[in-house]
Design a protein around this motif. Structure first.
Motif, PDB file in Angstrom:
ATOM      1  N   GLY A   1       2.621 -11.587   9.279  1.00  0.00           N
ATOM      2  CA  GLY A   1       1.804 -10.386   9.090  1.00  0.00           C
ATOM      3  C   GLY A   1       0.349 -10.697   9.348  1.00  0.00           C
ATOM      4  O   GLY A   1       0.028 -11.763   9.871  1.00  0.00           O
ATOM      5  N   PRO A   2      -0.518  -9.782   8.938  1.00  0.00           N
ATOM      6  CA  PRO A   2      -0.294  -8.440   8.398  1.00  0.00           C
ATOM      7  C   PRO A   2       0.430  -7.537   9.397  1.00  0.00           C
ATOM      8  O   PRO A   2       0.597  -7.884  10.567  1.00  0.00           O
ATOM      9  CB  PRO A   2      -1.702  -7.922   8.128  1.00  0.00           C
ATOM     10  N   PHE A   3       0.824  -6.347   8.910  1.00  0.00           N
ATOM     11  CA  PHE A   3       1.623  -5.425   9.703  1.00  0.00           C
ATOM     12  C   PHE A   3       0.995  -4.037   9.735  1.00  0.00           C
ATOM     13  O   PHE A   3       0.350  -3.620   8.784  1.00  0.00           O
ATOM     14  CB  PHE A   3       3.040  -5.308   9.118  1.00  0.00           C
TER      15      PHE A   3
ATOM     16  N   THR B   1      -0.966  -3.261   6.400  1.00  0.00           N
ATOM     17  CA  THR B   1      -1.272  -4.227   5.349  1.00  0.00           C
ATOM     18  C   THR B   1      -2.503  -5.014   5.801  1.00  0.00           C
ATOM     19  O   THR B   1      -2.838  -5.035   6.986  1.00  0.00           O
ATOM     20  CB  THR B   1      -0.086  -5.165   5.074  1.00  0.00           C
ATOM     21  N   THR B   2      -3.171  -5.664   4.845  1.00  0.00           N
ATOM     22  CA  THR B   2      -4.455  -6.303   5.156  1.00  0.00           C
ATOM     23  C   THR B   2      -4.445  -7.821   5.083  1.00  0.00           C
ATOM     24  O   THR B   2      -5.414  -8.456   5.466  1.00  0.00           O
ATOM     25  CB  THR B   2      -5.545  -5.772   4.207  1.00  0.00           C
ATOM     26  N   ALA B   3      -3.349  -8.390   4.584  1.00  0.00           N
ATOM     27  CA  ALA B   3      -3.284  -9.852   4.436  1.00  0.00           C
ATOM     28  C   ALA B   3      -1.885 -10.331   4.812  1.00  0.00           C
ATOM     29  O   ALA B   3      -0.909  -9.587   4.685  1.00  0.00           O
ATOM     30  CB  ALA B   3      -3.607 -10.256   3.005  1.00  0.00           C
ATOM     31  N   PRO B   4      -1.778 -11.580   5.266  1.00  0.00           N
ATOM     32  CA  PRO B   4      -0.454 -12.134   5.571  1.00  0.00           C
ATOM     33  C   PRO B   4       0.424 -12.238   4.316  1.00  0.00           C
ATOM     34  O   PRO B   4      -0.077 -12.281   3.195  1.00  0.00           O
ATOM     35  CB  PRO B   4      -0.769 -13.526   6.115  1.00  0.00           C
ATOM     36  N   PHE B   5       1.726 -12.258   4.543  1.00  0.00           N
ATOM     37  CA  PHE B   5       2.719 -12.430   3.488  1.00  0.00           C
ATOM     38  C   PHE B   5       3.294 -13.840   3.570  1.00  0.00           C
ATOM     39  O   PHE B   5       3.376 -14.418   4.654  1.00  0.00           O
ATOM     40  CB  PHE B   5       3.893 -11.454   3.684  1.00  0.00           C
ATOM     41  N   VAL B   6       3.725 -14.373   2.446  1.00  0.00           N
ATOM     42  CA  VAL B   6       4.505 -15.608   2.396  1.00  0.00           C
ATOM     43  C   VAL B   6       5.390 -15.506   1.157  1.00  0.00           C
ATOM     44  O   VAL B   6       4.939 -15.046   0.105  1.00  0.00           O
ATOM     45  CB  VAL B   6       3.623 -16.883   2.395  1.00  0.00           C
ATOM     46  N   HIS B   7       6.663 -15.865   1.302  1.00  0.00           N
ATOM     47  CA  HIS B   7       7.576 -15.833   0.159  1.00  0.00           C
ATOM     48  C   HIS B   7       8.540 -17.002   0.249  1.00  0.00           C
ATOM     49  O   HIS B   7       8.631 -17.662   1.281  1.00  0.00           O
ATOM     50  CB  HIS B   7       8.308 -14.497   0.046  1.00  0.00           C
ATOM     51  N   ASP B   8       9.252 -17.250  -0.841  1.00  0.00           N
ATOM     52  CA  ASP B   8      10.086 -18.445  -0.951  1.00  0.00           C
ATOM     53  C   ASP B   8      11.574 -18.174  -0.724  1.00  0.00           C
ATOM     54  O   ASP B   8      12.422 -18.906  -1.200  1.00  0.00           O
ATOM     55  CB  ASP B   8       9.853 -19.136  -2.296  1.00  0.00           C
ATOM     56  N   TYR B   9      11.905 -17.133   0.004  1.00  0.00           N
ATOM     57  CA  TYR B   9      13.291 -16.823   0.349  1.00  0.00           C
ATOM     58  C   TYR B   9      13.385 -16.543   1.851  1.00  0.00           C
ATOM     59  O   TYR B   9      12.391 -16.294   2.525  1.00  0.00           O
ATOM     60  CB  TYR B   9      13.804 -15.613  -0.447  1.00  0.00           C
TER      61      TYR B   9
ATOM     62  N   VAL C   1       2.244  -6.625  14.677  1.00  0.00           N
ATOM     63  CA  VAL C   1       2.213  -7.844  13.869  1.00  0.00           C
ATOM     64  C   VAL C   1       0.920  -8.603  14.162  1.00  0.00           C
ATOM     65  O   VAL C   1       0.589  -8.853  15.321  1.00  0.00           O
ATOM     66  CB  VAL C   1       3.435  -8.740  14.182  1.00  0.00           C
ATOM     67  N   GLY C   2       0.201  -8.970  13.099  1.00  0.00           N
ATOM     68  CA  GLY C   2      -0.995  -9.791  13.254  1.00  0.00           C
ATOM     69  C   GLY C   2      -2.290  -9.015  13.374  1.00  0.00           C
ATOM     70  O   GLY C   2      -3.273  -9.536  13.898  1.00  0.00           O
ATOM     71  N   ASN C   3      -2.313  -7.783  12.865  1.00  0.00           N
ATOM     72  CA  ASN C   3      -3.562  -7.027  12.855  1.00  0.00           C
ATOM     73  C   ASN C   3      -4.555  -7.669  11.885  1.00  0.00           C
ATOM     74  O   ASN C   3      -4.184  -8.485  11.043  1.00  0.00           O
ATOM     75  CB  ASN C   3      -3.317  -5.559  12.482  1.00  0.00           C
ATOM     76  N   ASP C   4      -5.826  -7.287  12.001  1.00  0.00           N
ATOM     77  CA  ASP C   4      -6.830  -7.801  11.068  1.00  0.00           C
ATOM     78  C   ASP C   4      -6.875  -6.929   9.809  1.00  0.00           C
ATOM     79  O   ASP C   4      -6.102  -5.969   9.679  1.00  0.00           O
ATOM     80  CB  ASP C   4      -8.201  -7.930  11.738  1.00  0.00           C
TER      81      ASP C   4
ATOM     82  N   PRO D   1       0.825  -1.209   0.000  1.00  0.00           N
ATOM     83  CA  PRO D   1       0.000   0.000   0.000  1.00  0.00           C
ATOM     84  C   PRO D   1       0.861   1.261   0.000  1.00  0.00           C
ATOM     85  O   PRO D   1       2.035   1.228   0.387  1.00  0.00           O
ATOM     86  CB  PRO D   1      -0.798  -0.112   1.299  1.00  0.00           C
ATOM     87  N   ASP D   2       0.252   2.368  -0.447  1.00  0.00           N
ATOM     88  CA  ASP D   2       0.931   3.658  -0.324  1.00  0.00           C
ATOM     89  C   ASP D   2       1.270   3.877   1.138  1.00  0.00           C
ATOM     90  O   ASP D   2       0.521   3.474   2.024  1.00  0.00           O
ATOM     91  CB  ASP D   2       0.027   4.788  -0.812  1.00  0.00           C
TER      92      ASP D   2
END
Length: 127
Positions: A107-109, A59-67, A80-83, A26-27
């Motif tokens: 997350g979200p954060f 942010t509004t959704a959790p993140f997941v990445h492959d690194y 950490v973990g807001n709705d 997000p901005d």
């Protein structure tokens, strides 16, 4: 593919220049790349960056990445973990750290006062 780290000696980081909103963020959340290049398409490389939240941004959704990801909270607060509306979560302050293996949901954060993070991202094949 192995990407070599570049050699950089001590120099002053200009915290007023070189910021951009990362794709999908997000901005009000901006990154400043300090070194490296992370090639998510070819799953190689590394990146060291600052990530900055403006006050009240979330942010509004959790993140997941492959690194791999290491995060150090330099200043401000990080929740950490807001709705999806920015409510709830656990608040952390400066001097806190996280190390996440690939595939970790996080997350979200949110930041109430704004924050500055130092992040390192690396693909396994480059270590």
């Amino acid at each position: 593919m192995r990407i070599e780290k570049e050699h950089k000696e001590f120099y002053t980081i200009d915290l007023n220049q070189g910021w951009e909103t990362p794709p999908g963020y997000p901005d009000g959340i901006k990154q400043q790349i300090l070194s490296g290049f992370l090639d998510e398409k070819n799953k190689c490389g590394y990146r060291t960056r600052h990530l900055r939240f403006e006050p009240g941004v979330y942010t509004t959704a959790p993140f997941v990445h492959d690194y791999w990801e290491e995060v150090y909270l330099v200043s401000g607060d990080l929740i950490v973990g807001n709705d999806k509306n920015g409510n709830g979560g656990i608040k952390f302050g400066p001097g806190t750290y996280a190390c996440r293996p690939p595939g970790t949901v996080h997350g979200p954060f949110k930041s109430e006062t704004g924050c500055l993070l130092l992040e390192m991202h690396i693909y396994d094949s480059t270590v």
